[in-house]
Design a protein around this motif. Sequence first.
Motif, short mmCIF file in Angstrom:
data_model
loop_
_atom_site.label_atom_id
_atom_site.label_comp_id
_atom_site.label_asym_id
_atom_site.label_seq_id
_atom_site.Cartn_x
_atom_site.Cartn_y
_atom_site.Cartn_z
N THR A 181 -7.71 4.16 18.90
CA THR A 181 -7.70 3.44 17.62
C THR A 181 -7.60 4.40 16.43
OG1 THR A 181 -10.11 3.50 17.54
CG2 THR A 181 -9.11 1.52 18.47
N LEU A 182 -7.25 3.81 15.31
CA LEU A 182 -7.35 4.48 14.01
C LEU A 182 -7.74 3.41 13.01
CD1 LEU A 182 -4.69 3.70 12.10
CD2 LEU A 182 -3.57 5.21 13.69
N ALA A 183 -8.10 3.83 11.80
CA ALA A 183 -8.52 2.86 10.78
C ALA A 183 -7.77 3.10 9.48
CB ALA A 183 -10.03 2.98 10.53
N THR A 184 -7.58 2.02 8.74
CA THR A 184 -7.06 2.11 7.38
C THR A 184 -8.08 1.45 6.46
OG1 THR A 184 -5.81 0.05 7.62
CG2 THR A 184 -4.62 2.11 8.06
N LEU A 185 -8.05 1.87 5.23
CA LEU A 185 -8.96 1.32 4.23
C LEU A 185 -8.14 0.99 3.00
CD1 LEU A 185 -11.92 0.74 3.52
CD2 LEU A 185 -12.09 3.08 2.69
N GLU A 186 -8.05 -0.30 2.70
CA GLU A 186 -7.27 -0.76 1.56
C GLU A 186 -8.20 -1.15 0.42
OE1 GLU A 186 -4.12 -4.32 0.49
OE2 GLU A 186 -4.49 -3.81 2.58
N LEU A 187 -7.86 -0.71 -0.77
CA LEU A 187 -8.61 -1.07 -1.97
C LEU A 187 -7.91 -2.26 -2.61
CD1 LEU A 187 -10.83 -0.56 -4.02
CD2 LEU A 187 -9.33 1.09 -5.13
N THR A 188 -8.60 -3.39 -2.69
CA THR A 188 -8.05 -4.60 -3.28
C THR A 188 -8.88 -4.99 -4.50
OG1 THR A 188 -9.42 -6.14 -2.00
CG2 THR A 188 -7.36 -5.40 -0.98
N ALA A 189 -8.42 -5.99 -5.22
CA ALA A 189 -9.16 -6.47 -6.39
C ALA A 189 -10.54 -6.99 -6.00
CB ALA A 189 -8.36 -7.56 -7.10
N SER A 190 -10.66 -7.48 -4.77
CA SER A 190 -11.96 -8.02 -4.33
C SER A 190 -12.83 -6.98 -3.63
CB SER A 190 -11.73 -9.22 -3.41
OG SER A 190 -10.99 -8.83 -2.28
N GLY A 191 -12.34 -5.76 -3.48
CA GLY A 191 -13.15 -4.70 -2.87
C GLY A 191 -12.40 -3.97 -1.78
N LEU A 192 -13.16 -3.30 -0.93
CA LEU A 192 -12.58 -2.52 0.16
C LEU A 192 -12.28 -3.41 1.36
CD1 LEU A 192 -14.94 0.58 0.08
CD2 LEU A 192 -12.62 0.41 -0.84
N GLN A 193 -11.15 -3.17 2.01
CA GLN A 193 -10.75 -3.93 3.19
C GLN A 193 -10.50 -2.96 4.35
OE1 GLN A 193 -10.64 -7.29 3.51
NE2 GLN A 193 -10.19 -6.92 5.64
N PRO A 194 -11.53 -2.70 5.16
CA PRO A 194 -11.33 -1.80 6.30
C PRO A 194 -10.72 -2.55 7.48
CG PRO A 194 -13.61 -2.49 6.20
CD PRO A 194 -12.92 -3.11 5.01
N ILE A 195 -9.80 -1.88 8.19
CA ILE A 195 -9.17 -2.48 9.36
C ILE A 195 -9.09 -1.42 10.45
CG2 ILE A 195 -7.09 -3.58 10.28
CD1 ILE A 195 -6.40 -4.36 7.37
N ILE A 196 -9.48 -1.81 11.66
CA ILE A 196 -9.33 -0.93 12.82
C ILE A 196 -8.08 -1.39 13.56
CG2 ILE A 196 -10.32 -0.25 15.03
CD1 ILE A 196 -12.87 0.15 13.62
N HIS A 197 -7.20 -0.44 13.85
CA HIS A 197 -5.95 -0.72 14.53
C HIS A 197 -6.01 -0.11 15.93
CE1 HIS A 197 -4.09 -1.76 10.63
NE2 HIS A 197 -4.82 -0.75 10.17
N GLU A 198 -5.74 -0.93 16.95
CA GLU A 198 -5.69 -0.41 18.30
C GLU A 198 -4.25 0.00 18.60
OE1 GLU A 198 -6.87 -1.60 22.87
OE2 GLU A 198 -7.74 -2.70 21.20
N LEU A 199 -4.07 1.21 19.09
CA LEU A 199 -2.76 1.74 19.40
C LEU A 199 -2.47 1.52 20.88
CD1 LEU A 199 -3.12 5.15 17.53
CD2 LEU A 199 -2.22 3.00 16.64
N SER A 200 -1.26 1.13 21.17
CA SER A 200 -0.91 0.95 22.59
C SER A 200 -0.56 2.31 23.17
CB SER A 200 0.27 -0.01 22.73
OG SER A 200 1.41 0.51 22.08
N CYS A 201 -0.88 2.49 24.41
CA CYS A 201 -0.62 3.76 25.09
C CYS A 201 0.49 3.55 26.11
CB CYS A 201 -1.87 4.25 25.82
SG CYS A 201 -3.20 4.64 24.69
#
Length: 53
Positions: free
Chosen positions: A31-51
Motif C-alpha cells: 500500500t501507499l497513502a495520499t493526503l488531499e487538502l480540501t475545503a472541508s479538511g484533510l482527506q487521507p486515502i490508503i491505496h492498495e497496489l496490485s502485485c
Amino acid sequence: MSHRPRIETIDRVLYLNPGSAGPRRIKLPVTLATLELTASGLQPIIHELSCAK
C-alpha cells in the motif's frame, strides 16, 4: 506492526501510516497513502497496489 496501513484520528490529530510499497515480505497488503487538502479538511486515502507475479 509498523507496516500495517492505518488511518486514525485521536484528539483531532491525524495519524496516517501508509503501510509499505516495497517488496512484500510479510502477509500485509502492498500500500501507499495520499493526503488531499480540501475545503472541508484533510482527506487521507490508503491505496492498495496490485502485485504482478
